[in-house]
Scaffold this motif. Structure first.
Motif, short mmCIF file in Angstrom:
data_model
loop_
_atom_site.label_atom_id
_atom_site.label_comp_id
_atom_site.label_asym_id
_atom_site.label_seq_id
_atom_site.Cartn_x
_atom_site.Cartn_y
_atom_site.Cartn_z
N LYS A 1 0.70 -1.24 0.02
CA LYS A 1 0.04 0.44 0.05
C LYS A 1 0.52 1.67 -0.09
O LYS A 1 0.19 2.36 -0.50
N LEU A 2 2.14 1.28 0.88
CA LEU A 2 3.16 2.33 1.15
C LEU A 2 3.40 2.27 -0.95
O LEU A 2 3.78 4.27 -0.63
N LYS A 3 3.76 1.65 -1.56
CA LYS A 3 4.30 1.30 -3.08
C LYS A 3 3.11 2.15 -4.00
O LYS A 3 3.55 3.48 -4.38
N LYS A 4 2.23 2.30 -3.55
CA LYS A 4 0.84 2.56 -4.23
C LYS A 4 0.50 4.42 -4.11
O LYS A 4 -0.37 4.99 -4.73
N GLN A 5 1.16 4.90 -3.21
CA GLN A 5 0.59 6.08 -2.52
C GLN A 5 1.10 7.20 -3.25
O GLN A 5 2.12 6.80 -4.22
N GLY A 6 -0.47 7.96 -4.25
CA GLY A 6 -0.10 9.30 -5.11
C GLY A 6 0.86 10.12 -4.24
O GLY A 6 1.31 10.45 -3.71
N LYS A 7 1.27 10.89 -5.65
CA LYS A 7 2.32 12.38 -5.41
C LYS A 7 1.64 12.73 -4.82
O LYS A 7 2.47 13.69 -3.46
N PHE A 8 0.46 13.40 -4.25
CA PHE A 8 -0.12 14.60 -3.46
C PHE A 8 0.35 13.75 -2.23
O PHE A 8 0.57 14.66 -1.24
N ILE A 9 -0.25 12.82 -1.58
CA ILE A 9 0.22 11.75 -0.64
C ILE A 9 1.50 12.27 -0.19
O ILE A 9 1.70 12.77 1.14
N ILE A 10 2.57 11.61 -0.99
CA ILE A 10 4.18 11.36 -0.21
C ILE A 10 4.20 12.95 0.17
O ILE A 10 5.71 12.92 0.45
N LYS A 11 3.69 13.77 -1.15
CA LYS A 11 4.58 15.69 -1.03
C LYS A 11 3.63 15.70 0.28
O LYS A 11 4.74 16.84 1.05
N ALA A 12 3.10 15.79 0.22
CA ALA A 12 1.78 16.11 1.84
C ALA A 12 2.75 15.58 3.23
O ALA A 12 3.31 16.22 4.22
N THR A 13 2.51 14.64 3.08
CA THR A 13 3.28 13.45 4.04
C THR A 13 4.67 14.16 4.66
O THR A 13 4.82 14.87 5.83
N PHE A 14 5.28 14.45 3.44
CA PHE A 14 7.21 14.78 4.21
C PHE A 14 7.42 16.24 4.49
O PHE A 14 8.21 16.77 5.57
N PHE A 15 6.24 17.32 3.52
CA PHE A 15 6.24 18.33 3.39
C PHE A 15 5.83 18.94 4.97
O PHE A 15 6.09 19.44 6.53
N ILE A 16 4.36 17.94 5.88
CA ILE A 16 3.69 18.55 7.42
C ILE A 16 5.04 17.60 7.94
O ILE A 16 4.51 18.41 9.45
N ILE A 17 5.40 16.54 7.78
CA ILE A 17 5.90 16.32 9.09
C ILE A 17 7.02 16.42 9.76
O ILE A 17 7.10 17.35 10.67
N PHE A 18 7.46 17.48 8.39
CA PHE A 18 9.59 17.89 8.36
C PHE A 18 8.82 19.20 9.05
O PHE A 18 9.89 19.92 9.06
N LEU A 19 7.98 19.60 8.54
CA LEU A 19 7.47 21.15 8.55
C LEU A 19 7.38 21.46 10.88
O LEU A 19 8.39 22.12 11.03
N GLU A 20 6.67 20.06 10.62
CA GLU A 20 6.36 20.53 12.41
C GLU A 20 7.64 20.04 13.04
O GLU A 20 8.08 20.49 14.00
N ALA A 21 8.92 19.11 12.70
CA ALA A 21 9.99 18.75 13.45
C ALA A 21 10.54 19.78 13.15
O ALA A 21 11.45 20.25 14.02
N PHE A 22 10.41 20.98 12.30
CA PHE A 22 11.60 22.08 12.09
C PHE A 22 11.62 22.86 13.29
O PHE A 22 12.18 23.50 14.02
#
Length: 388
Positions: free
Chosen positions: A78-99
């Protein structure tokens, strides 16, 4: 005088009764045990019981079983099938909070940048499991908003694994090492990943296990879990070992047996071990520190939630619109067991002090109550979903 068994009876009764009440406001019942631990941190008449090594051991088993279930539920396909929006949103949102979280931990609590980043990354992760019943109740699971929350929460599991690896690295780097210790750690890690890789490559041979009775299959699952834990212990990597054992068994056990054995393991974990773990987490909080610095809890909550909402607005405005982007940020603010486990590991190994530990656990409790209620009410108020 109350003994260990009577104490367990009190824990399970409190979790059952208060948990039922918490479910009415859409807070998972299991966190009633965390509330019980929090109350014991205020006043503990059972000190002689909670200081027993037997209690600590069973609570640690609760942590390992929770990590095992997280690994067991991780769907790599299921992880391999994630769309581009989900991938971009995940890393942007998580790492913004981490920052922003790293800045908070570094400048307010005085930790180095690396530990600050690991701590911030741990509480930036998502507990989407808490929101799935709400999404289902309002029939928005299959909408863009619902799929975004589930997709980001699923992909976020990989970030949780990365965070655990960073924690294990921190623990290892702080441990006294000799050449023999380094060799033992390397052999342990090599064996651990070798076992995991080996099980994933024995899918055909696993067909034989489809004919085993559920009791025998359950014993095999426990054998693998404790084997991984034992090997991982030599490298101070029992947490990663528990996670890897779940991932490996997920790919090894025949599909027709997966749901049944998953149900059996979950019953044992959530019915016995997990409540003890959450009591252990709550009981080790420093209430006097929280009373002295209550604004720190609000600051952590504000930075965490603000970063999630800001990130969701920036990345999701075009895809979802403003209101749904805000709901995405609110929904992703909720945390589940993984973030608490990571913080507990950091605290138990002396990498963070009791003040930071207490503030983060307290903020997690706040999120558990605020997010489900706020999310549900805004869904209806903004007419994104209707009751009934």
């Amino acid at each position: 005088m109350i003994n260990l068994f009577i104490f367990f009876a009190i824990v399970f009764l409190f979790t059952f009764v208060i948990g039922k009440l918490m479910e009415r406001i859409r807070v998972p019942w299991i966190f009633a045990a965390l509330i019980f631990g929090f109350l014991l941190a205020i006043y503990n008449p059972f000190t002689s019981i909670t200081s027993l090594p037997e209690f600590t051991f069973l609570a640690q088993l609760g942590m390992y079983f929770l990590l095992f279930i997280i690994g067991f539920e991780l769907d790599l396909d299921k992880l391999k099938k994630q769309g581009k929006f989900i991938i971009k949103a995940t890393f942007f949102i998580i790492f913004l909070e981490a920052f922003f979280g790293s800045l908070l931990v570094h400048f307010v609590f005085g930790y180095g940048w690396f530990i600050s980043f690991v701590v911030a990354l741990s509480f930036a992760t998502v507990g989407e499991a808490i929101l799935i019943p709400i999404l289902d109740e309002f029939k928005i699971v299959n909408t863009k908003l619902g799929q975004s929350i589930i997709g980001i929460g699923t992909l976020d599991d990989m970030i949780e694994i990365l965070t655990l690896i960073l924690v294990i690295f921190l623990i290892g780097s702080n441990a006294p090492t000799t050449h023999s210790n380094i060799a033992l750690i390397l052999i342990s890690l090599f064996t651990l990943f070798g076992l995991a890789f080996g099980l994933t490559k024995l899918k055909k041979e696993s067909a034989k296990f489809g004919f085993l009775g559920i009791e025998n299959l359950f014993l095999f699952v426990l054998f693998i879990l404790f084997l991984f834990l034992g090997v991982g212990e030599y490298a101070h990597a029992s947490a990663i070992a528990a996670l890897l054992s779940g991932i490996a068994l997920k790919t090894f056990i025949p599909e027709e047996r997966l749901k049944t054995i998953e149900s059996e393991v979950k019953t044992m974990c959530y019915g016995f071990f997990a409540p003890l773990f959450f009591v252990w987490v709550g009981i080790t909080m420093d209430i006097s520190y929280l009373v002295s610095y209550p604004l720190l809890i609000l600051l952590v909550v504000g930075v965490s939630k603000g970063a999630k909402i800001l990130g969701s607005l920036v990345i999701g405005k075009k895809e979802l619109g403003i209101k749904k982007s805000i709901l995405l940020g609110i929904g992703l603010s909720v945390r589940f067991s993984t973030s608490i486990i990571i913080i507990k590991i950091l605290f138990e190994n002396g990498l963070i002090n009791i003040g930071l530990y207490s503030v983060i656990v307290a903020s997690s409790i706040v999120f558990k109550f605020i997010v489900p209620v706020l999310f549900s009410n805004l869904l209806v108020r903004w007419k994104i979903a209707k009751v009934g």
